[in-house]
Design a protein around this motif. Structure first.
Motif, PDB file in Angstrom:
ATOM      1  N   ASN A   9       0.570  -1.253  -0.004  1.00 43.32           N
ATOM      2  CA  ASN A   9      -0.071  -0.206  -0.144  1.00 43.32           C
ATOM      3  C   ASN A   9       0.701   1.263   0.182  1.00 43.32           C
ATOM      4  OD1 ASN A   9       0.585  -0.170   2.985  1.00 43.32           O
ATOM      5  ND2 ASN A   9      -1.360  -0.125   3.555  1.00 43.32           N
ATOM      6  N   ALA A  10       2.402   0.863  -0.440  1.00 39.41           N
ATOM      7  CA  ALA A  10       3.109   1.956  -0.278  1.00 39.41           C
ATOM      8  C   ALA A  10       2.989   3.307   1.012  1.00 39.41           C
ATOM      9  CB  ALA A  10       3.196   2.954  -1.690  1.00 39.41           C
ATOM     10  N   ASP A  11       2.973   2.608   1.993  1.00 39.24           N
ATOM     11  CA  ASP A  11       2.958   3.258   2.935  1.00 39.24           C
ATOM     12  C   ASP A  11       4.670   3.628   4.151  1.00 39.24           C
ATOM     13  OD1 ASP A  11       2.832   1.513   4.577  1.00 39.24           O
ATOM     14  OD2 ASP A  11       1.142   1.400   5.313  1.00 39.24           O
ATOM     15  N   GLY A  12       5.311   2.974   3.280  1.00 41.67           N
ATOM     16  CA  GLY A  12       7.108   2.501   3.792  1.00 41.67           C
ATOM     17  C   GLY A  12       7.188   1.698   4.998  1.00 41.67           C
ATOM     18  N   ILE A  13       5.725   1.528   5.408  1.00 37.66           N
ATOM     19  CA  ILE A  13       5.570  -0.031   6.422  1.00 37.66           C
ATOM     20  C   ILE A  13       5.567  -1.429   5.467  1.00 37.66           C
ATOM     21  CG2 ILE A  13       5.165  -1.026   8.075  1.00 37.66           C
ATOM     22  CD1 ILE A  13       3.781   1.975   8.964  1.00 37.66           C
ATOM     23  N   GLY A  49       1.542  -3.937   7.569  1.00 36.20           N
ATOM     24  CA  GLY A  49       1.815  -3.308   8.398  1.00 36.20           C
ATOM     25  C   GLY A  49       1.790  -2.183   9.625  1.00 36.20           C
ATOM     26  N   ASP A  50       0.763  -1.728  10.064  1.00 32.76           N
ATOM     27  CA  ASP A  50      -0.018  -1.022  10.210  1.00 32.76           C
ATOM     28  C   ASP A  50      -0.855  -1.460  10.950  1.00 32.76           C
ATOM     29  OD1 ASP A  50      -2.442  -0.479   9.411  1.00 32.76           O
ATOM     30  OD2 ASP A  50      -2.506   0.938   8.491  1.00 32.76           O
ATOM     31  N   GLY A  51      -0.635  -2.488  11.326  1.00 32.27           N
ATOM     32  CA  GLY A  51      -1.808  -3.561  11.882  1.00 32.27           C
ATOM     33  C   GLY A  51      -2.860  -3.109  11.982  1.00 32.27           C
TER      34      GLY A  51
END
Length: 180
Positions: A28-32, A54-56
């Motif tokens: 999702n290209a959020d850096g996580i 990744g953000d859970g």
């Protein structure tokens, strides 16, 4: 010899050991880093899909999603050069009807979506029973071919890219018509 028979009677089926494969990428290209896994618990030859962003905040678990064959026929996960995820399942050795199915997933419009579908098949005894169907659900374009002498034809695709949570367990109609 009488000791062998009881062991054969209680031996579990070949797929009962379970299977899993996993990849990590920033879908999702959020850096996580996000995590995707296909998991077969060994009870019915179908793998579940687990997608954890990744953000859970978002976890998607879809049960009995993809066929798991025996050794050498397990599904795979691949990250394409453009960052999409491809899930491939196949039958390359059982019976005469061989096939390969690929679902392409990508982050679009705030959700992980099925954006592409490819299906290829052939019959090991009837050489003219061969074909392919490749659909881009984002652009509305696809290609199909049937038979050894058939050239690839372009088609319009009306099936939309859908959120992975809304998984369709059947083949898109643009490909399904090839089997009518």
């Amino acid at each position: 010899m009488r000791w062998i028979l009881p062991l054969l009677v209680v031996a579990p089926p070949a797929f009962a050991e379970g299977f899993s494969t996993q990849v990590t990428g920033d879908f999702n290209a959020d850096g996580i880093a996000d995590h995707v896994a296909l998991i077969d618990f060994g009870d019915h030859g179908q793998a579940d899909l687990l997608l954890k962003l990744g953000d859970g905040l978002q976890t998607i678990w879809l049960q009995n999603l993809i066929w798991v064959g025996g050794i050498g026929q397990q599904p795979s996960l691949t990250i394409t050069p453009r960052g999409s995820l491809q899930m491939m399942s196949h039958n390359s050795s059982i019976g005469r009807n061989r096939w390969e199915q690929i679902h392409t997933l990508a982050w679009r419009e705030g959700a992980m979506r099925v954006v592409g579908y490819t299906y290829r098949w052939y019959d090991t005894l009837n050489l003219d029973d061969i074909g392919s169907c490749d659909l881009n659900l984002l652009t509305g374009k696809g290609e199909i071919s049937v038979g050894q002498d058939d050239t690839t034809r372009s088609i319009s695709v009306t099936s939309p890219a859908f959120a992975v949570q809304d998984w369709l367990y059947e083949m898109p109609p643009e490909c399904e018509v090839l089997f009518d």
